[in-house]
Design a protein around this motif. Sequence first.
Motif, PDB file in Angstrom:
ATOM      1  N   MET A  16       0.811  -1.220   0.000  1.00  0.00           N
ATOM      2  CA  MET A  16       0.000   0.000   0.000  1.00  0.00           C
ATOM      3  C   MET A  16       0.847   1.273   0.000  1.00  0.00           C
ATOM      4  N   MET A 279      -6.493   6.195   4.054  1.00  0.00           N
ATOM      5  CA  MET A 279      -6.271   6.171   2.611  1.00  0.00           C
ATOM      6  C   MET A 279      -7.455   6.774   1.866  1.00  0.00           C
ATOM      7  N   ASP A 280      -8.653   6.522   2.375  1.00  0.00           N
ATOM      8  CA  ASP A 280      -9.868   6.997   1.711  1.00  0.00           C
ATOM      9  C   ASP A 280     -10.556   8.126   2.468  1.00  0.00           C
ATOM     10  N   THR A 283      -7.248  13.655   4.236  1.00  0.00           N
ATOM     11  CA  THR A 283      -6.501  14.403   3.222  1.00  0.00           C
ATOM     12  C   THR A 283      -5.179  13.697   2.897  1.00  0.00           C
ATOM     13  N   THR A 284      -4.519  13.197   3.924  1.00  0.00           N
ATOM     14  CA  THR A 284      -3.272  12.464   3.697  1.00  0.00           C
ATOM     15  C   THR A 284      -3.394  11.075   4.308  1.00  0.00           C
ATOM     16  N   GLU A 288       1.164   7.554   2.324  1.00  0.00           N
ATOM     17  CA  GLU A 288       1.797   8.774   1.823  1.00  0.00           C
ATOM     18  C   GLU A 288       2.534   9.488   2.958  1.00  0.00           C
ATOM     19  N   LYS A 338     -14.866   1.520  -0.727  1.00  0.00           N
ATOM     20  CA  LYS A 338     -13.542   1.488  -1.343  1.00  0.00           C
ATOM     21  C   LYS A 338     -12.871   0.182  -0.935  1.00  0.00           C
TER      22      LYS A 338
ATOM     23  N   ILE B  22      -3.637  -1.591  -8.300  1.00  0.00           N
ATOM     24  CA  ILE B  22      -3.082  -2.222  -7.092  1.00  0.00           C
ATOM     25  C   ILE B  22      -4.185  -2.394  -6.049  1.00  0.00           C
ATOM     26  N   GLU B  23      -4.955  -1.348  -5.803  1.00  0.00           N
ATOM     27  CA  GLU B  23      -5.977  -1.441  -4.762  1.00  0.00           C
ATOM     28  C   GLU B  23      -7.060  -2.462  -5.117  1.00  0.00           C
ATOM     29  N   THR B 283     -15.635  10.056  -4.829  1.00  0.00           N
ATOM     30  CA  THR B 283     -15.653   8.708  -4.251  1.00  0.00           C
ATOM     31  C   THR B 283     -14.916   7.730  -5.162  1.00  0.00           C
ATOM     32  N   GLU B 288      -9.735   4.392 -11.503  1.00  0.00           N
ATOM     33  CA  GLU B 288     -10.431   3.223 -10.961  1.00  0.00           C
ATOM     34  C   GLU B 288     -11.692   2.931 -11.779  1.00  0.00           C
ATOM     35  N   ARG B 292     -12.758  -0.464 -13.810  1.00  0.00           N
ATOM     36  CA  ARG B 292     -14.002  -1.179 -13.522  1.00  0.00           C
ATOM     37  C   ARG B 292     -14.835  -1.304 -14.795  1.00  0.00           C
ATOM     38  N   HIS B 305     -16.151  14.626  -2.383  1.00  0.00           N
ATOM     39  CA  HIS B 305     -15.807  14.712  -0.963  1.00  0.00           C
ATOM     40  C   HIS B 305     -16.126  16.098  -0.395  1.00  0.00           C
ATOM     41  N   PRO B 335      -0.131  22.139   2.783  1.00  0.00           N
ATOM     42  CA  PRO B 335      -0.310  20.793   3.353  1.00  0.00           C
ATOM     43  C   PRO B 335      -1.561  20.064   2.888  1.00  0.00           C
ATOM     44  N   THR B 336      -2.515  20.778   2.284  1.00  0.00           N
ATOM     45  CA  THR B 336      -3.715  20.074   1.806  1.00  0.00           C
ATOM     46  C   THR B 336      -3.647  19.784   0.306  1.00  0.00           C
ATOM     47  N   LYS B 338      -2.772  17.901  -3.016  1.00  0.00           N
ATOM     48  CA  LYS B 338      -2.405  16.543  -3.404  1.00  0.00           C
ATOM     49  C   LYS B 338      -1.597  16.626  -4.690  1.00  0.00           C
TER      50      LYS B 338
END
Lengths: 378, 378
Positions: A16, A279-280, A283-284, A288, A338, B22-23, B283, B288, B292, B305, B335-336, B338
């Motif tokens: 992961m 993970m879901d 935010t982090t 990671e 998820k 991977i997930e 979501t 992904e 699918r 989100h 910091p927020t 991605k």
Amino acid sequence: MAVVVGVIGGGQLARMMIPAAIELGIELKVLAETDGMSAALAVDRVGDYTDAATVLEFARDVDVVTFDHEHVPQDVLRLLVDAGVRVHPGPDALRFAQDKLLMRERLSELGLPVPDWARVETPDDLDDFIREHGGSAVVKTPRGGYDGKGVRVVRAAAEVAEWFATIAEDGRGGALLVEELVDFRRELAQLVARSPSGEIVPWPVVETVQVGGVCSEVIAPAPRSAGRLADVASSVAITIAEGLGVTGVLAVELFETTDNRILVNELAMRPHNSGHWSMDGSTTGQFEQHLRAVLDLPLGGTGSHEAWSVMVNVLGGPAEGTLADRYPEALAGHPTAKLHNYGKLPRPGRKVGHVTVIGADLDDVVYEARAAAAVFQD
Amino acid sequence: MAVVVGVIGGGQLARMMIPAAIELGIELKVLAETDGMSAALAVDRVGDYTDAATVLEFARDVDVVTFDHEHVPQDVLRLLVDAGVRVHPGPDALRFAQDKLLMRERLSELGLPVPDWARVETPDDLDDFIREHGGSAVVKTPRGGYDGKGVRVVRAAAEVAEWFATIAEDGRGGALLVEELVDFRRELAQLVARSPSGEIVPWPVVETVQVGGVCSEVIAPAPRSAGRLADVASSVAITIAEGLGVTGVLAVELFETTDNRILVNELAMRPHNSGHWSMDGSTTGQFEQHLRAVLDLPLGGTGSHEAWSVMVNVLGGPAEGTLADRYPEALAGHPTAKLHNYGKLPRPGRKVGHVTVIGADLDDVVYEARAAAAVFQD
């Protein structure tokens, strides 16, 4: 900055880390125990992590070494450090995760709330402790235990006679750890990440549900934790991270006692099952954040996407076939779930994946997460 | 069910499918154009996607073939289908993404709102169209254009003389596409995923900002789109996905005209830059969902989100060094944010990564996303 992270151990925690590494543009190299493990996609070599030459050779091509587990021996870790390798968490921190007696001693020194405990070298000492603590206690082997292994609730020293025999044979002056049997209302976990520079960022404290000593379900944040409980939990974990010099993710398992105390149960110095929800839901995510921490990069925010995140482990998996055989049913019925598949063959009790659902209503979220995970179990 | 997905093309879209694979426990095998591409981690072989033998050989070991781009020739695609390979999207759909004239014809047949357009074979035809449309028009080569290439705004046919020369030399009865120069207020994109079984799930319509023909920024959902605009956009995309038999992710680029019409600009039959925000903001992220869909698994939910997600491309990257050199500054200040690094060497104008920020206040989110991305550009 360093851009190759070496991970010792090829299990699902290493697996992961791969998606997080891809997004950050970091190369991940895994030293796996065997072929075909969960983190196979990033395996650089297969070898014995207790063999110094193997680990030194592996570390030569990476900028920092981190871990999927805490089992690399101290002498191997120290050879790495002596060779100039950046190792996070380092051996000075990891010894507290490797030896529960050392951990209890250190946490007591730091004034942290822990269950009553003692180092016992003889059955008589253990029986004394049991007598003084209401007729029962928890005995733990200081090393090698996980997921309930090496932990036993006893009423008499005779119930762990073979553990005393083993430490006597060992001849290294071994001992067992005994702890009071804590009367707890629930179990909690507090995760934080700490970088070598000292930056520390906590996630919200979570409630964990164990079945047979194995984590079954995690609710983030722990219900009714806002305020004092959240403050105490994060302050305990921050004190431990700093006091033990932990780098990377630290998981602190806690008891909330029936008389409203918070006691430290176990530590893990790596991403942890109780943090998978992040993970879901955050935010982090913890994988990671772990990479950022071991690379001494600034840490990410840990706000939650929704009021509630619930993670349910898929333990064992289907009696026949693979998880993927159940995807049509699981995904059609649970479009917000998820799914995380660890790429492992189903086997009773084995952690083969997990499901996370996030949302505004805790009852709905718990229901969906449990229902989705249940599709994968017979 | 199928568990090995073959991806033709090794760019960042293939790269970003890896974490999702991977997930889900899906194996991804990539046929890359060259060594060291963005999706290197999942590369199974390197070869020419226009060579039928190479592609057939690659497809032998996978359960379904999908794409990082739309450039695999029709004859190669049809050989795959004839060999029994599951190909998504299939050649019948892809030809509309490969040939803009065919696309315009088909969309017109379906009664969808498109700019005025014509097939022009001679400079005189083009000059007539320009005269009838206020003195200017957009000329496009039907094949091979992307990111503003093969698209030119002209006031006279002489400005694309060399394109006419090329189609004349080609000798296959070629033509150019000419379209009215649409007076638009803004550009939008509507993404949907469709599975071979016919399930279709849209994301919210987004606003896209292009600079020099290249996507620079995406706001999800498009501001002031709730209601009619969202309904029209998703209904147009669903009509296209069904009418053209698209499988996997379909991106429909739209113009919102100054007189409040929604016109279809371009199509892409794969994950698309305008959907990158969904990796962090929805979501189910587009990579992904694409996996699918091509595996004919049930599709995931596409709730957001937060109220707003903003994605800003990192175009070019730093003049010296790599993106990673800027991580300390970018991550400490934002910091927020991605960050998604495509593992490509910086080069002027090249898409080397993107940043997404999500939150409740659009001004804050836009500011943070732009500021974080700006750290990577000189």
